[in-house]
Design an enzyme around this catalytic site. Sequence first.
Site, mmCIF file in Angstrom:
data_model
loop_
_atom_site.group_PDB
_atom_site.id
_atom_site.type_symbol
_atom_site.label_atom_id
_atom_site.label_comp_id
_atom_site.label_asym_id
_atom_site.label_seq_id
_atom_site.Cartn_x
_atom_site.Cartn_y
_atom_site.Cartn_z
ATOM 1 N N ASP A 223 0.872 -1.190 -0.062
ATOM 2 C CA ASP A 223 0.011 0.057 0.093
ATOM 3 C C ASP A 223 1.052 1.138 0.126
ATOM 4 O O ASP A 223 1.634 1.645 0.918
ATOM 5 C CB ASP A 223 -1.124 0.124 1.284
ATOM 6 C CG ASP A 223 -1.848 1.295 1.210
ATOM 7 O OD1 ASP A 223 -2.710 0.999 0.760
ATOM 8 O OD2 ASP A 223 -1.450 2.307 1.847
ATOM 9 N N TYR B 224 3.471 9.802 -0.500
ATOM 10 C CA TYR B 224 4.482 9.169 0.125
ATOM 11 C C TYR B 224 5.821 9.354 -0.362
ATOM 12 O O TYR B 224 6.715 9.154 0.157
ATOM 13 C CB TYR B 224 4.194 7.712 0.488
ATOM 14 C CG TYR B 224 2.785 7.439 1.270
ATOM 15 C CD1 TYR B 224 1.978 8.259 1.807
ATOM 16 C CD2 TYR B 224 2.280 5.920 1.212
ATOM 17 C CE1 TYR B 224 1.049 7.809 2.436
ATOM 18 C CE2 TYR B 224 1.350 5.641 1.964
ATOM 19 C CZ TYR B 224 0.473 6.663 2.461
ATOM 20 O OH TYR B 224 -0.524 6.034 2.979
ATOM 21 N N LYS C 203 -2.723 6.153 -4.144
ATOM 22 C CA LYS C 203 -3.951 6.997 -3.764
ATOM 23 C C LYS C 203 -3.635 8.382 -4.413
ATOM 24 O O LYS C 203 -2.525 8.835 -4.721
ATOM 25 C CB LYS C 203 -3.704 7.230 -2.363
ATOM 26 C CG LYS C 203 -3.814 5.934 -1.631
ATOM 27 C CD LYS C 203 -4.085 5.923 -0.033
ATOM 28 C CE LYS C 203 -3.568 4.794 0.738
ATOM 29 N NZ LYS C 203 -2.426 4.569 1.128
ATOM 30 N N HIS D 21 -7.635 9.697 -1.559
ATOM 31 C CA HIS D 21 -6.854 9.461 -0.284
ATOM 32 C C HIS D 21 -7.782 10.209 0.808
ATOM 33 O O HIS D 21 -7.826 9.516 1.835
ATOM 34 C CB HIS D 21 -5.479 10.286 -0.340
ATOM 35 C CG HIS D 21 -4.483 9.635 0.460
ATOM 36 N ND1 HIS D 21 -3.210 9.673 0.109
ATOM 37 C CD2 HIS D 21 -4.626 9.085 1.798
ATOM 38 C CE1 HIS D 21 -2.547 9.096 1.310
ATOM 39 N NE2 HIS D 21 -3.247 8.923 2.170
HETATM 40 P P1 NDP Z 1 1.113 1.149 11.801
HETATM 41 O O1 NDP Z 1 -0.147 1.319 12.698
HETATM 42 O O2 NDP Z 1 1.271 0.163 10.897
HETATM 43 O O3 NDP Z 1 2.384 1.132 12.666
HETATM 44 C C1 NDP Z 1 3.655 1.423 11.999
HETATM 45 C C2 NDP Z 1 4.607 1.727 13.270
HETATM 46 O O4 NDP Z 1 4.663 0.512 14.107
HETATM 47 C C3 NDP Z 1 5.868 2.062 12.726
HETATM 48 O O5 NDP Z 1 6.522 2.912 13.766
HETATM 49 C C4 NDP Z 1 6.661 0.727 13.067
HETATM 50 O O6 NDP Z 1 8.332 0.987 13.222
HETATM 51 C C5 NDP Z 1 6.094 0.069 14.019
HETATM 52 N N1 NDP Z 1 6.202 -1.440 14.034
HETATM 53 C C6 NDP Z 1 5.673 -2.338 13.112
HETATM 54 N N2 NDP Z 1 6.028 -3.553 13.523
HETATM 55 C C7 NDP Z 1 6.558 -3.613 14.468
HETATM 56 C C8 NDP Z 1 7.064 -4.571 15.514
HETATM 57 N N3 NDP Z 1 6.965 -5.851 15.262
HETATM 58 N N4 NDP Z 1 7.409 -4.235 16.565
HETATM 59 C C9 NDP Z 1 7.721 -3.052 17.176
HETATM 60 N N5 NDP Z 1 7.086 -1.990 16.239
HETATM 61 C C10 NDP Z 1 6.752 -2.085 14.986
HETATM 62 O O7 NDP Z 1 1.104 2.716 11.198
HETATM 63 P P2 NDP Z 1 0.919 3.309 9.650
HETATM 64 O O8 NDP Z 1 0.509 4.758 10.006
HETATM 65 O O9 NDP Z 1 2.195 3.134 8.966
HETATM 66 O O10 NDP Z 1 -0.276 2.480 8.895
HETATM 67 C C11 NDP Z 1 0.119 1.385 8.067
HETATM 68 C C12 NDP Z 1 -0.311 1.812 6.812
HETATM 69 O O11 NDP Z 1 -1.497 2.482 6.474
HETATM 70 C C13 NDP Z 1 0.919 2.811 6.462
HETATM 71 O O12 NDP Z 1 2.037 2.879 6.018
HETATM 72 C C14 NDP Z 1 -0.005 3.272 4.986
HETATM 73 O O13 NDP Z 1 0.552 2.342 3.923
HETATM 74 C C15 NDP Z 1 -1.385 3.151 5.245
HETATM 75 N N6 NDP Z 1 -1.964 4.633 6.002
HETATM 76 C C16 NDP Z 1 -3.107 5.194 5.259
HETATM 77 C C17 NDP Z 1 -3.597 6.382 5.675
HETATM 78 C C18 NDP Z 1 -4.561 7.126 4.882
HETATM 79 O O14 NDP Z 1 -5.067 8.138 4.895
HETATM 80 N N7 NDP Z 1 -5.340 6.207 3.657
HETATM 81 C C19 NDP Z 1 -2.925 7.067 6.735
HETATM 82 C C20 NDP Z 1 -1.893 6.490 7.418
HETATM 83 C C21 NDP Z 1 -1.489 4.999 7.006
HETATM 84 P P3 NDP Z 1 9.386 0.334 12.037
HETATM 85 O O15 NDP Z 1 9.042 0.777 10.671
HETATM 86 O O16 NDP Z 1 10.542 1.162 12.656
HETATM 87 O O17 NDP Z 1 9.357 -1.137 12.269
#
Ligand code: NDP
Length: 276
Positions: free
Chosen positions: A49, A54, A79, A112
Site C-alpha cells: 500500500d 508518500y 492513492k 486519499h
Molecule cells: P502502523 O499502525 O502500521 O504502525 C507502524 C509503526 O509500528 C512503525 O513505527 C513501525 O516501526 C512500528 N512497528 C511495526 N511492526 C513492529 C513490530 N513488530 N514491533 C515494534 N514496532 C513495530 O502505522 P501506519 O500509520 O504506517 O499505518 C499502516 C499503513 O497504512 C501505512 O504505512 C500506509 O500504507 C497506510 N496509511 C494510510 C493512511 C490513509 O490516510 N489512507 C494514513 C496512514 C497510514 P518500524 O518501521 O521502525 O518497524
Amino acid sequence: MLTDLRSSKTLNNGIKMPWFGLGVFKVKDGSQVEKASKWAIEASYRSIDTAAVYGNEKGVGSGVRDSGISREEIFVTTKLWNGDQRSGRVEEAFQDSLDRLGLGYVDLYLIHWPVEGHYKASWRILETIYETGRAKAIGVSNFMIHHLQDLLQNANIVPAVNQIEFHPYLQQPDLVAYCQEHNIQLEAWSPLMKGQVLKVPELKQLAKQYGKNPIQITLRWLLQREIIVIPKSTKKKRIQDNAKVFDFELTAADMALIDGLDRAKRVGPDPDNFSF
Ligand code: NDP
C-alpha cells in the site's frame, strides 16, 4: 478462507485483494522502500500500500519488478493526493503514479481523503480510469458515512474499498456497518496504532496467553473481523514476524474483549476536520 498471506477477499467487482499487505507510509524512496518491499515479498506478502504523497511509488515499483514474482501475483494500491483533487489534475496524477510505479496498471486506486467540494468530481474520473483497465479496482479512503452517502447519490460504481483508521482504540461501528451493508470492503490503516498496541495491557495479556505479541494479536483480531490490514515496518524481522498470524485463532470471548477496547481515539487526522 484465511490460511496464509496469499489469502484474499473478492471485492465487489470480482477482483481479489490479499487480506494482508505491507504499508509504506514514511518509508523513504530508493533503497529503504525497495528493501522493505523485497523483504515483504520474500516473506510471502502479496500486497503493498503506497500513495502519491508518500513519495515512494518509484521504489515500490522497483521492489516489485525485482522481486522475481510475476506482476499479476502482487496487488499494488496507490492513492490520489488532495492537491491534485483541488487542482482538477486527477487523470494526470493517476498517470504520474502509473509512470512512477512502472507496473503497467494499478490494482487499487483510492481517493486519499474526502476533499470537500471535489471528491465527487474526482470519483467520476476514477470511474473513467477504471473503465480503461488501468486500475483494476477503485475505492476511497477516510470517507465517513455522510461522504459515502453523498458519493453514492451520483456514482456509477460503488467503491470497492474504504481504507480508514481502524485499531483497538478506534472501531467506528456505524461506519463499519454502513460499509458492510453496501459491500464496500474495509481496510485498516495504522492497524498497530503506530506501534502503540504494544503497550495496551489487555493485548499484552492476550499475547502471553497465545504465545504471540500484541501486534500479532491485533492483526489477527482485524482479520477475524474481516478487515484488510496493511501494517508498516521497515525492518526485515518485524516484516516477517508481523505476518505470523495464520497459525492461531482468537476465541469468540477474546474477540469480544478486544471489541470492548474501543474508545473512539484517533492516532491520525479526523476526516471531518483536516486542513491538508
Ligand atoms: P502502523 O499502525 O502500521 O504502525 C507502524 C509503526 O509500528 C512503525 O513505527 C513501525 O516501526 C512500528 N512497528 C511495526 N511492526 C513492529 C513490530 N513488530 N514491533 C515494534 N514496532 C513495530 O502505522 P501506519 O500509520 O504506517 O499505518 C499502516 C499503513 O497504512 C501505512 O504505512 C500506509 O500504507 C497506510 N496509511 C494510510 C493512511 C490513509 O490516510 N489512507 C494514513 C496512514 C497510514 P518500524 O518501521 O521502525 O518497524
